[in-house]
Design a protein around this motif. Structure first.
Motif, PDB file in Angstrom:
ATOM      1  N   ASP A  56       0.866  -1.188   0.000  1.00  0.00           N
ATOM      2  CA  ASP A  56       0.000   0.000   0.000  1.00  0.00           C
ATOM      3  C   ASP A  56       0.896   1.230   0.000  1.00  0.00           C
ATOM      4  N   MET A  57       0.805   2.025  -1.049  1.00  0.00           N
ATOM      5  CA  MET A  57       1.583   3.260  -1.121  1.00  0.00           C
ATOM      6  C   MET A  57       1.080   4.248  -0.065  1.00  0.00           C
ATOM      7  N   ASP A  58       2.002   4.982   0.534  1.00  0.00           N
ATOM      8  CA  ASP A  58       1.652   5.898   1.616  1.00  0.00           C
ATOM      9  C   ASP A  58       1.166   7.234   1.060  1.00  0.00           C
ATOM     10  N   ALA A  59      -0.118   7.553   1.346  1.00  0.00           N
ATOM     11  CA  ALA A  59      -0.716   8.835   0.914  1.00  0.00           C
ATOM     12  C   ALA A  59      -0.326   9.117  -0.539  1.00  0.00           C
ATOM     13  N   PHE A  60      -0.632   8.192  -1.423  1.00  0.00           N
ATOM     14  CA  PHE A  60      -0.046   8.145  -2.764  1.00  0.00           C
ATOM     15  C   PHE A  60      -0.169   9.461  -3.535  1.00  0.00           C
ATOM     16  N   LYS A  81      11.156   2.882  -3.708  1.00  0.00           N
ATOM     17  CA  LYS A  81      11.754   4.129  -3.211  1.00  0.00           C
ATOM     18  C   LYS A  81      12.844   4.624  -4.154  1.00  0.00           C
ATOM     19  N   ALA A  82      13.679   3.696  -4.612  1.00  0.00           N
ATOM     20  CA  ALA A  82      14.793   4.076  -5.483  1.00  0.00           C
ATOM     21  C   ALA A  82      14.319   4.595  -6.830  1.00  0.00           C
ATOM     22  N   GLU A  83      13.258   3.984  -7.380  1.00  0.00           N
ATOM     23  CA  GLU A  83      12.828   4.341  -8.729  1.00  0.00           C
ATOM     24  C   GLU A  83      11.793   5.467  -8.764  1.00  0.00           C
ATOM     25  N   THR A  84      11.021   5.619  -7.708  1.00  0.00           N
ATOM     26  CA  THR A  84       9.959   6.639  -7.736  1.00  0.00           C
ATOM     27  C   THR A  84      10.133   7.724  -6.672  1.00  0.00           C
ATOM     28  N   GLY A  85      10.975   7.467  -5.682  1.00  0.00           N
ATOM     29  CA  GLY A  85      11.125   8.427  -4.597  1.00  0.00           C
ATOM     30  C   GLY A  85       9.979   8.397  -3.602  1.00  0.00           C
ATOM     31  N   LEU A  86       9.125   7.380  -3.679  1.00  0.00           N
ATOM     32  CA  LEU A  86       7.933   7.300  -2.832  1.00  0.00           C
ATOM     33  C   LEU A  86       8.044   6.142  -1.840  1.00  0.00           C
ATOM     34  N   ASN A  87       7.341   6.294  -0.729  1.00  0.00           N
ATOM     35  CA  ASN A  87       7.345   5.264   0.301  1.00  0.00           C
ATOM     36  C   ASN A  87       6.148   4.334   0.155  1.00  0.00           C
ATOM     37  N   ALA A  88       6.393   3.059   0.424  1.00  0.00           N
ATOM     38  CA  ALA A  88       5.331   2.050   0.430  1.00  0.00           C
ATOM     39  C   ALA A  88       5.376   1.305   1.753  1.00  0.00           C
ATOM     40  N   SER A  89       4.219   0.923   2.248  1.00  0.00           N
ATOM     41  CA  SER A  89       4.130   0.054   3.416  1.00  0.00           C
ATOM     42  C   SER A  89       3.718  -1.334   2.960  1.00  0.00           C
ATOM     43  N   ALA A  90       4.096  -2.337   3.745  1.00  0.00           N
ATOM     44  CA  ALA A  90       3.805  -3.717   3.355  1.00  0.00           C
ATOM     45  C   ALA A  90       3.326  -4.520   4.551  1.00  0.00           C
ATOM     46  N   GLY A  91       2.396  -5.412   4.269  1.00  0.00           N
ATOM     47  CA  GLY A  91       1.948  -6.397   5.245  1.00  0.00           C
ATOM     48  C   GLY A  91       2.218  -7.776   4.693  1.00  0.00           C
ATOM     49  N   VAL A  92       2.731  -8.669   5.514  1.00  0.00           N
ATOM     50  CA  VAL A  92       3.093 -10.018   5.082  1.00  0.00           C
ATOM     51  C   VAL A  92       2.374 -11.018   5.976  1.00  0.00           C
ATOM     52  N   ARG A 116       9.052 -11.728   3.858  1.00  0.00           N
ATOM     53  CA  ARG A 116       9.402 -10.400   4.396  1.00  0.00           C
ATOM     54  C   ARG A 116      10.573  -9.796   3.626  1.00  0.00           C
ATOM     55  N   ASP A 117      11.503 -10.662   3.157  1.00  0.00           N
ATOM     56  CA  ASP A 117      12.638 -10.163   2.384  1.00  0.00           C
ATOM     57  C   ASP A 117      12.208  -9.729   0.990  1.00  0.00           C
ATOM     58  N   VAL A 118      11.236 -10.437   0.424  1.00  0.00           N
ATOM     59  CA  VAL A 118      10.678 -10.009  -0.866  1.00  0.00           C
ATOM     60  C   VAL A 118      10.037  -8.626  -0.717  1.00  0.00           C
ATOM     61  N   ALA A 119       9.255  -8.451   0.347  1.00  0.00           N
ATOM     62  CA  ALA A 119       8.589  -7.171   0.582  1.00  0.00           C
ATOM     63  C   ALA A 119       9.606  -6.050   0.767  1.00  0.00           C
ATOM     64  N   LEU A 120      10.684  -6.326   1.494  1.00  0.00           N
ATOM     65  CA  LEU A 120      11.725  -5.305   1.691  1.00  0.00           C
ATOM     66  C   LEU A 120      12.357  -4.906   0.363  1.00  0.00           C
ATOM     67  N   ASP A 148      -1.388  -2.003   7.401  1.00  0.00           N
ATOM     68  CA  ASP A 148      -1.853  -0.811   8.121  1.00  0.00           C
ATOM     69  C   ASP A 148      -1.158  -0.643   9.469  1.00  0.00           C
ATOM     70  N   HIS A 149      -0.532  -1.712   9.952  1.00  0.00           N
ATOM     71  CA  HIS A 149      -0.060  -1.746  11.339  1.00  0.00           C
ATOM     72  C   HIS A 149       1.152  -0.853  11.587  1.00  0.00           C
ATOM     73  N   ARG A 150       1.998  -0.666  10.556  1.00  0.00           N
ATOM     74  CA  ARG A 150       3.224   0.112  10.741  1.00  0.00           C
ATOM     75  C   ARG A 150       3.335   1.280   9.757  1.00  0.00           C
ATOM     76  N   LYS A 151       2.204   1.772   9.281  1.00  0.00           N
ATOM     77  CA  LYS A 151       2.228   2.911   8.373  1.00  0.00           C
ATOM     78  C   LYS A 151       2.617   4.180   9.127  1.00  0.00           C
ATOM     79  N   PRO A 152       3.261   5.139   8.422  1.00  0.00           N
ATOM     80  CA  PRO A 152       3.754   5.058   7.030  1.00  0.00           C
ATOM     81  C   PRO A 152       5.162   4.467   6.967  1.00  0.00           C
ATOM     82  N   ASN A 153       5.529   4.043   5.753  1.00  0.00           N
ATOM     83  CA  ASN A 153       6.868   3.546   5.446  1.00  0.00           C
ATOM     84  C   ASN A 153       7.292   2.437   6.402  1.00  0.00           C
ATOM     85  N   GLY A 154       6.379   1.490   6.631  1.00  0.00           N
ATOM     86  CA  GLY A 154       6.678   0.401   7.550  1.00  0.00           C
ATOM     87  C   GLY A 154       6.328  -0.950   6.974  1.00  0.00           C
ATOM     88  N   GLN A 155       6.626  -1.965   7.753  1.00  0.00           N
ATOM     89  CA  GLN A 155       6.364  -3.337   7.318  1.00  0.00           C
ATOM     90  C   GLN A 155       6.089  -4.174   8.560  1.00  0.00           C
TER      91      GLN A 155
END
Length: 369
Positions: A22-26, A144-155, A133-137, A167-174
């Motif tokens: 889920d992109m943060d405040a896309f 982040k590298a290609e768009t400059g934007l933060n994404a959060s992930a749930g696994v 979790r490593d795939v998500a990272l 949703d548990h560690r937003k923003p920029n969390g996993q």
């Protein structure tokens, strides 16, 4: 939802690896990325200080209670320094395609939910990485590298828990919810936090004395089906951390729509018909681009006081052309004339979408306006 047996539950927990990205405040984050003057400031994409609704809010704005779908007037009242920015949907779509390409480098099993959100099944990912979790990272780092934007992930081991985890560690969390954690994580959750349970259903649960996942788990399947119909079985199983829905690649969109909030309220029928034209055009462009057709046309009318009515008409065969879609939409509007109040928003949508071969499409009706 089909009720899995104990063997299926065990197999699911042991084998499935699902990520929810889920992109943060896309939209707002894109605007802050592209305009340094907006960084660190409360930003609302969409609407204006006087009219419309907020399409997205930056995290700085969310601290003041500004949320998507909130009327702009309310948002400005809650955050006097709120900066309104016009949406740039083509830019958002382009970035979304970039992100989708990054997903595809890791798995072909991708279920997009919107421009900024998707499920990925990485049980057998393309790089052979053993831990989801490593795939998500990796995915988040490359976004982040290609768009400059933060994404959060749930696994997790199913879609329901992966969505909760993101949703548990937003923003920029996993966050990871393992099979051992799943039932306990759900039991402490308020029913209003369950994905798929909105305010009305949450209130109904509360009226029955049900406030948490554990409260739901303590109910019988028969009780939940009696009170919540077909959704009862879904609630029964997710309260146990069980969700057997697969990640569906190439998920078929069920409807497409467009709407517009006007700078001045509309009263005259002719003016409303004129404003329907670009909405019909937008819907039909999607149909042409995807080769999809639908049988149900819905007209949305929001009055100056925010009261909203929806009117629909279904036809026997898929709507064949842009003019047919227009005639149906206008006939729905005409049937409501004269409207009791001035109109601030109109919307048109086409649903029950299917893919139709071009040689199957023929005009099926001739409706008077």
């Amino acid at each position: 939802m089909r009720a899995p047996d104990s063997d299926q539950i065990a197999a699911q927990a042991a084998t499935r690896k699902i990520i929810h990205i889920d992109m943060d405040a896309f939209y707002a984050s894109v605007e802050q990325r592209d305009n340094p003057d907006l960084r660190g400031k409360p930003v609302a994409v969409g609407g204006s200080a006087q009219r419309g609704v907020v399409a997205a809010a930056s995290y700085e704005a969310r601290k003041f209670g500004v949320r998507s779908a909130m009327p702009s007037v309310t948002a400005r009242r809650q955050c006097p320094d709120l900066i309104f920015v016009k949406p740039r949907f083509e830019v958002y779509k382009s970035i979304s395609r970039q992100i989708r390409d990054i997903f595809a480098e890791h798995t072909p099993i991708i279920e997009p939910l919107s421009l900024d959100e998707a499920y990925l099944d990485v049980t057998e990912n393309l790089h052979g990485i053993p831990l989801a979790r490593d795939v998500a990272l990796r995915i988040r780092e490359k976004i982040k590298a290609e768009t400059g934007l933060n994404a959060s992930a749930g696994v997790s081991y199913n879609k329901f828990l992966a969505k909760l985890a993101s949703d548990h560690r937003k923003p920029n969390g996993q966050y990871v919810i393992s099979p051992e954690m799943g039932p306990a994580f759900v039991e402490a959750l308020a029913v209003g936090k369950f994905h798929g349970i909105g305010p009305a259903t949450s209130a109904k649960f509360n009226a029955l004395g049900i406030f948490t996942g554990l409260d739901i788990r303590n109910q019988s399947l028969e009780f939940l089906q009696h009170n919540f119909g077909k959704s009862g079985a879904y609630y029964y199983w997710i309260s146990r951390g069980v969700d057997d829905r697969p990640v569906r690649a190439n998920r078929i969109r069920k409807s497409v729509g467009a709407e517009n909030t006007f700078s001045s309220d509309l009263i005259e029928f002719e003016g409303m018909v004129a404003e329907l034209q670009p909405l019909v055009d937008k819907v039909w462009r999607h149909c042409e681009a995807t080769g999809s057709r639908g049988r149900t046309v819905t007209l949305k009318v929001k009055f100056f006081d925010f009261e909203t009515i929806m009117r629909s008409r279904s036809v026997a065969a898929p709507v064949a052309g842009r003019d047919d879609l227009e005639r149906l939409a206008v006939s729905l509007l005409q049937a409501e004339m004269p409207l009791p109040k001035s109109v601030r928003l109109l919307g048109v949508s086409l649903s029950t979408l299917t893919t139709v071969a071009s040689d199957e499409v023929a005009s099926q009706f001739d409706l008077p306006i």
